[in-house]
Design a protein around this motif. Structure first.
Motif, PDB file in Angstrom:
ATOM      1  N   GLN A  96       1.433   1.047  -8.001  1.00 35.14           N
ATOM      2  CA  GLN A  96       0.033   1.359  -7.759  1.00 35.14           C
ATOM      3  C   GLN A  96      -0.805   0.138  -7.398  1.00 35.14           C
ATOM      4  O   GLN A  96      -1.880   0.271  -6.815  1.00 35.14           O
ATOM      5  CB  GLN A  96      -0.580   2.023  -9.006  1.00 35.14           C
ATOM      6  CG  GLN A  96      -0.174   3.466  -9.235  1.00 35.14           C
ATOM      7  CD  GLN A  96       1.231   3.606  -9.778  1.00 35.14           C
ATOM      8  OE1 GLN A  96       1.724   2.712 -10.466  1.00 35.14           O
ATOM      9  NE2 GLN A  96       1.895   4.702  -9.448  1.00 35.14           N
ATOM     10  N   SER A 137       4.270  -2.784 -10.525  1.00 32.04           N
ATOM     11  CA  SER A 137       3.685  -1.447 -10.507  1.00 32.04           C
ATOM     12  C   SER A 137       3.460  -1.043  -9.059  1.00 32.04           C
ATOM     13  O   SER A 137       2.872  -1.813  -8.284  1.00 32.04           O
ATOM     14  CB  SER A 137       2.363  -1.419 -11.272  1.00 32.04           C
ATOM     15  OG  SER A 137       1.727  -0.163 -11.127  1.00 32.04           O
ATOM     16  N   GLN A 144       3.652   4.319  -3.958  1.00 32.76           N
ATOM     17  CA  GLN A 144       3.923   5.375  -4.932  1.00 32.76           C
ATOM     18  C   GLN A 144       4.837   6.453  -4.373  1.00 32.76           C
ATOM     19  O   GLN A 144       5.565   7.115  -5.119  1.00 32.76           O
ATOM     20  CB  GLN A 144       2.611   6.022  -5.396  1.00 32.76           C
ATOM     21  CG  GLN A 144       1.614   5.053  -5.996  1.00 32.76           C
ATOM     22  CD  GLN A 144       0.614   4.557  -4.962  1.00 32.76           C
ATOM     23  OE1 GLN A 144       1.001   4.233  -3.836  1.00 32.76           O
ATOM     24  NE2 GLN A 144      -0.656   4.500  -5.352  1.00 32.76           N
ATOM     25  N   SER A 145       4.826   6.616  -3.038  1.00 35.49           N
ATOM     26  CA  SER A 145       5.671   7.638  -2.421  1.00 35.49           C
ATOM     27  C   SER A 145       7.134   7.208  -2.333  1.00 35.49           C
ATOM     28  O   SER A 145       8.005   8.030  -2.046  1.00 35.49           O
ATOM     29  CB  SER A 145       5.155   7.961  -1.016  1.00 35.49           C
ATOM     30  OG  SER A 145       5.215   6.801  -0.180  1.00 35.49           O
ATOM     31  N   SER A 149       6.682   5.844 -10.469  1.00 31.46           N
ATOM     32  CA  SER A 149       5.785   5.173 -11.409  1.00 31.46           C
ATOM     33  C   SER A 149       6.522   4.692 -12.648  1.00 31.46           C
ATOM     34  O   SER A 149       6.030   3.828 -13.374  1.00 31.46           O
ATOM     35  CB  SER A 149       4.653   6.122 -11.817  1.00 31.46           C
ATOM     36  OG  SER A 149       5.188   7.298 -12.409  1.00 31.46           O
ATOM     37  N   THR A 154       0.859  -1.186   0.000  1.00 32.09           N
ATOM     38  CA  THR A 154       0.000   0.000   0.000  1.00 32.09           C
ATOM     39  C   THR A 154       0.895   1.234   0.000  1.00 32.09           C
ATOM     40  O   THR A 154       1.963   1.242   0.621  1.00 32.09           O
ATOM     41  CB  THR A 154      -0.916   0.042   1.240  1.00 32.09           C
ATOM     42  OG1 THR A 154      -0.104  -0.019   2.427  1.00 32.09           O
ATOM     43  CG2 THR A 154      -1.904  -1.113   1.249  1.00 32.09           C
TER      44      THR A 154
END
Length: 696
Positions: free
Chosen positions: A379, A377, A268-269, A273, A265
């Protein structure tokens, strides 16, 4: 100077004055500069007093201020004590509820308190030790800054979580979040220890994540185990700011299967991407599990399957490596009787595989290294999923896995079991294995099962055997007449005539010398299929019968330590009794057959027939006792059938039938016509040669 120039100079002066005023040092900065000058003067005085001491590059006030912030941001909180701990490399720091930093840093083999370093109070400490401690502290803080949220997991206490069912026991370590040990509950190795397919001392695997500035090897971190059920545990890394990464393990009931899911979770930080892949490395030092090392080594290799179902492997007999720039469905570290198979729910994007034979290691046979690339990924909540098979190379078990785990996909796991070329594999999978499994379902003694299986095969092959025995009987009755033909037409110059007369005799008697060979050839696929089946049948592993302690290994009755040049690699350092019995029986069977055949006029051929059984002794001595036992039984039954046939079938009736056949008009066969034509050509050539010789 004109007005415009004057105005420009004035504006420039105002800008410079304003810049200097805005950037003038504050009172705090002036104080830090004063302290730094005082420190440098004091250090210079100490160095002048003792030139042997090193100059200490002490912690600056700015660094002191950042230490607390780094611990607070990247450390692990203890909500009960109200403290935050950061342990990175040689640095172990604690931020108290009062904001003070304590702890130690390892330097020159000593645990140095950090409080004096941060306060620049090192007067009572040897300068070289203080300098080393300061350097280690800075390196630890730099490492923490580089790893960011991962830094809080670089240290910890090693623990394991156990998952088990009736077949498989797993130990999952918090260091690296990996299966550190996988034990098969029902199997023992040759030294009576539990069979383990993954072991913390020899096996490891790790995921590699890549950020803009850093590569994160999951093997470096200490995970937090989170039990989700009796059969599921998730090894998690809390990375702060809502980000987490983990590996969920689910042990399926009554099976050798483990579900492995990567969960995350807020990554992305941490992971850009633009990063579209994740690496996976797997290293295994394959432990020796069987008494027969030569055969185990020969049947252990690194296997892999392409999405189209094609299965390939690295070399079993030599060091090998392969770089694969196409997708794979699974990879496997395959032992003779056991396999660890990693199957991707989607596919592996690429692979780099390497295998080395450990010739001088008595306890291990091969080193296997696997590097895989996976699609990724940041995400996705579940960026990768796998199923790992940790179990025996059992055809029924693997067939069940193929059917249930990936419905609609042909996983070809049974290709890990060497059952020979397609025709032999079909015989094994369609006939031999079902019959063997059926007998094993209600008979526990595998020596008796092999006997019944041999009888079953003999019944299936009886029509071919009967044809062969009939042909042998006819050839035995014609042996005196064949001898008479050989005596009438001696010498190489009459070879064609002898052949023609012999074929004419066979045609009149209704016999065919090839009719005995054809049934034998039709039986060969079954014999070769059994050659592949018995060394691969894990059901025989550890099963004893008579003097053989393990039907899947050689039944050595005499052993020695010295290596015999040229033959030790195949013959081994022992003599197997079942193989010896098979050889003696084979020689007896050869003798029996030789009595039924007319002399070919080639004395060397007779000795060649006896040489073949001796060659089989050297070939099969190192094979599984079950294989030699099967061939021994097969030969014994064939000899018994031959004697019964000779007692039951009347030679007088057969001779009368052959005489009756001789009276019937015979259509010239293809072979006889060809031989007659060849003889005419040879005679014409001889006449032409004689005519030329007379002219000379």
């Amino acid at each position: 100077m004109d007005k415009n120039t004057l105005t420009g100079l004035l504006l420039m002066g105002l800008v410079i004055f304003g810049f200097m005023w805005l950037n003038k040092p504050s009172a705090e900065q002036l104080e830090r500069e004063r302290q730094e000058r005082a420190r440098m003067e004091a250090e210079a005085s100490r160095k002048a007093a003792d030139p042997g001491l090193l100059t200490l590059d002490s912690i600056t006030p700015a660094e002191v201020a950042s230490v607390a912030a780094t611990i607070r941001e990247l450390g692990q909180q203890d909500t009960v004590a109200g403290t935050t701990r950061l342990h990175v490399d040689k640095v172990n720091l604690v931020l108290g509820a009062d904001g003070n930093v304590t702890g130690t840093v390892e330097a020159d083999g000593q645990a140095v308190p950090v409080a004096p370093l941060l306060a620049n109070e090192t007067a009572g400490m040897k300068t070289s030790l203080a300098a080393s401690a300061v350097k280690a502290l800075r390196e630890g803080l730099a490492t923490a800054a580089r790893y960011r949220g991962f830094a809080r997991h670089l240290s910890g206490d090693s623990t394991t979580v156990k998952l088990a069912n009736n077949l498989l026991t797993l130990e999952i370590s918090n260091k690296g979040g990996v299966i550190s040990r996988a034990s098969l509950n029902d199997y023992k190795s040759y030294d009576s220890t539990q069979v383990t397919l993954l072991d913390p001392s020899t096996d490891s695997y790790s995921f590699t994540l890549t950020s803009a500035t850093q590569r994160f090897e999951t093997s470096e971190f200490f995970f937090q185990p989170v039990a989700e059920s009796d059969t599921t545990v998730c090894m998690m890394l809390d990375l702060g700011d809502g980000a987490s990464w983990g590996i969920r393990y689910t042990l399926l009931p009554d099976s050798y299967l483990v579900g492995i899911d990567v969960v995350q979770t807020g990554m992305q930080s941490i992971i850009p991407s633009s990063v579209a892949s994740m690496d996976f490395t797997w290293n295994q030092k394959m432990r020796r599990l069987e008494a027969g090392r030569v055969f185990e080594e020969r049947n252990s290799a690194l296997y892999y399957m392409f999405p189209d179902g094609d299965v390939d492997n690295l070399s079993e007999g030599s060091d090998d490596d392969e770089e694969i720039n196409q997708r794979l469905k699974w990879v496997s570290c395959k032992n003779q009787f056991f396999s660890a198979v990693l199957m991707a729910r989607t596919n592996f994007a690429a692979a780099n595989l390497n295998s080395r034979i450990l010739k001088d290691d008595p306890d291990y046979i091969k080193q296997m290294d696997i590097a895989l690339t996976l699609d990724y990924s940041a995400q996705l909540a579940n960026p990768a999923s796998f199923v790992m098979y940790l179990g025996p190379n059992s055809y029924p078990v693997m067939k069940e896995v193929e059917k249930n785990v990936f419905p609609g996909e042909d996983m070809n796991l049974t290709k890990l079991i060497p059952l020979g070329w397609p025709i032999f594999r079909w015989i094994n999978t369609l006939i031999i294995i079902p019959v063997f499994s059926f007998l094993g379902s209600f008979i526990s003694n595998y020596g008796i099962i092999i006997l019944l299986l041999t009888l079953f095969i003999k019944v299936i092959l009886y029509p071919f055997t009967y044809k062969s025995l009939i042909s042998q009987a006819k050839m035995r009755l014609l042996a005196p007449e064949i001898k008479a033909i050989n005596d009438k037409y001696p010498g190489n110059e009459n070879a064609m005539k002898r052949q023609q007369e012999s074929m004419a005799l066979y045609s009149r008697a209704g016999a065919n010398p090839m009719s005995g060979c054809l049934p034998m050839l039709l039986q060969m696929p079954v014999l070769v299929a059994m050659f592949w089946f018995f060394p691969s049948a894990i059901e025989l592993r550890g099963e004893s019968f008579l003097w053989a302690k393990d039907l899947a290994a050689p039944d050595a009755i005499v052993s020695w330590t010295a290596n015999i040049p040229l033959i030790s690699s195949t013959f081994g350092n022992h003599i197997s009794l079942f193989c010896l019995l098979m050889t003696v029986t084979n020689i007896a069977y050869t003798y029996l057959n030789m009595q039924t055949q007319a002399s070919s006029g080639m004395p060397g051929m007779k000795w060649m027939m006896y040489l073949m059984p001796l060659m089989f002794l050297f070939i099969f001595n190192n094979y599984a006792a079950g294989l030699s036992y099967y061939y021994f039984l097969s030969l014994i039954i064939t000899i018994i059938m031959t004697f019964i046939f000779r007692k039951v079938v009347s030679e007088d009736k057969m001779r009368a039938k052959m005489a009756e056949n001789a009276k019937k008009p015979k259509k010239k066969g293809w072979m006889a016509a060809k031989l007659e034509e060849a003889q005419k050509q040879q005679e014409a050539m001889l006449r032409e040669q004689q005519r030329r010789n007379r002219r000379k």
